[in-house]
Scaffold this motif. Structure first.
Motif, PDB file in Angstrom:
ATOM      1  N   ALA A 167      87.029  34.004  67.137  1.00 37.63           N
ATOM      2  CA  ALA A 167      86.945  35.670  67.391  1.00 37.63           C
ATOM      3  C   ALA A 167      88.163  36.201  66.656  1.00 37.63           C
ATOM      4  CB  ALA A 167      87.194  35.685  69.004  1.00 37.63           C
ATOM      5  N   ILE A 171      85.238  47.262  69.282  1.00 39.40           N
ATOM      6  CA  ILE A 171      86.196  46.212  69.669  1.00 39.40           C
ATOM      7  C   ILE A 171      86.927  46.794  70.760  1.00 39.40           C
ATOM      8  CG2 ILE A 171      87.933  44.795  68.882  1.00 39.40           C
ATOM      9  CD1 ILE A 171      86.255  44.356  66.039  1.00 39.40           C
ATOM     10  N   ARG A 214      87.498  39.246  64.127  1.00 41.25           N
ATOM     11  CA  ARG A 214      88.166  40.533  63.934  1.00 41.25           C
ATOM     12  C   ARG A 214      89.271  41.045  63.085  1.00 41.25           C
ATOM     13  NH1 ARG A 214      88.734  38.875  69.173  1.00 41.25           N
ATOM     14  NH2 ARG A 214      90.840  38.735  69.109  1.00 41.25           N
ATOM     15  N   VAL A 257      83.784  37.908  70.524  1.00 42.58           N
ATOM     16  CA  VAL A 257      83.083  38.758  70.314  1.00 42.58           C
ATOM     17  C   VAL A 257      81.895  38.307  69.785  1.00 42.58           C
ATOM     18  CG1 VAL A 257      85.114  40.028  69.089  1.00 42.58           C
ATOM     19  CG2 VAL A 257      84.076  38.140  67.798  1.00 42.58           C
ATOM     20  N   LEU A 274      79.789  44.013  65.096  1.00 40.17           N
ATOM     21  CA  LEU A 274      80.740  43.248  65.537  1.00 40.17           C
ATOM     22  C   LEU A 274      81.175  43.788  67.037  1.00 40.17           C
ATOM     23  CD1 LEU A 274      82.107  40.488  65.264  1.00 40.17           C
ATOM     24  CD2 LEU A 274      84.187  41.844  64.510  1.00 40.17           C
ATOM     25  N   THR A 275      80.992  43.189  68.102  1.00 33.69           N
ATOM     26  CA  THR A 275      81.352  43.870  69.465  1.00 33.69           C
ATOM     27  C   THR A 275      81.908  43.102  70.329  1.00 33.69           C
ATOM     28  OG1 THR A 275      80.609  44.949  71.380  1.00 33.69           O
ATOM     29  CG2 THR A 275      78.834  43.289  70.445  1.00 33.69           C
ATOM     30  N   SER A 276      82.843  43.462  71.025  1.00 32.75           N
ATOM     31  CA  SER A 276      83.538  42.709  72.008  1.00 32.75           C
ATOM     32  C   SER A 276      82.611  42.607  73.264  1.00 32.75           C
ATOM     33  CB  SER A 276      84.929  43.434  72.514  1.00 32.75           C
ATOM     34  OG  SER A 276      85.641  43.698  71.665  1.00 32.75           O
TER      35      SER A 276
END
Length: 154
Positions: free
Chosen positions: A100, A116, A104, A123, A139-141
């Motif tokens: 992860a 994020i 990031r 992620v 891309l997402t948390s």
């Protein structure tokens, strides 16, 4: 032809998560609020306490208003303010730990859409296949990458 009961309504939420601040962020809000007492104590203790309460309320409201939501329905994916039809989603991968951190950091494509939050380590990388969209992936948390990947792959 399938029966209506076998179909999933488009409004059904398959996955939903608010990326709320973690415990230590709230501790920092309390610390900043409490420190504002020191600024106003020369005027009066009451003014300092009122200032601390006002600062705590303002910071809490700002944090809650800026908290993004991830929502998956049978037709769409919403991450924060961005939304896309699921027909334009390709491969989906979840990452934890060092993987992860790599996603990031060094592995990040600058043209990707990012949602994020520094207080959430895992992620999920969501490939975008829409030919009209130059964004290669989102891309997402998320605190539950396996559940989000499962919802998007269903």
């Amino acid at each position: 032809m399938s029966s209506p009961s076998a179909q999933t309504p488009a409004s059904t939420v398959l996955y939903s998560e608010r990326l709320l601040p973690s415990f230590w962020i709230w501790v920092m809000v309390l610390g900043v609020s409490a420190s504002s007492i020191l600024v106003f104590v020369p005027i009066s203790m009451e003014t300092g306490i009122i200032a601390a309460v006002v600062v705590a309320v303002i910071l809490t409201v700002l944090l809650l208003l800026s908290t993004p939501t991830i929502r998956v329905t049978p037709d769409t994916l919403q991450v924060g303010k961005a939304e896309i039809e699921r027909v334009h989603i390709g491969s989906v991968e979840g990452f934890r730990g060092d993987d992860a951190t790599y996603q990031r950091g060094r592995g990040l494509n600058a043209t990707s859409y990012m949602c994020i939050r520094g207080w959430i380590s895992p992620v999920v990388k969501i490939e975008i296949t829409d030919p009209a969209d130059r964004t290669p992936y989102w891309l997402t948390s998320t605190r539950h990458p396996e559940d989000l990947v499962r919802a998007l792959n269903s």
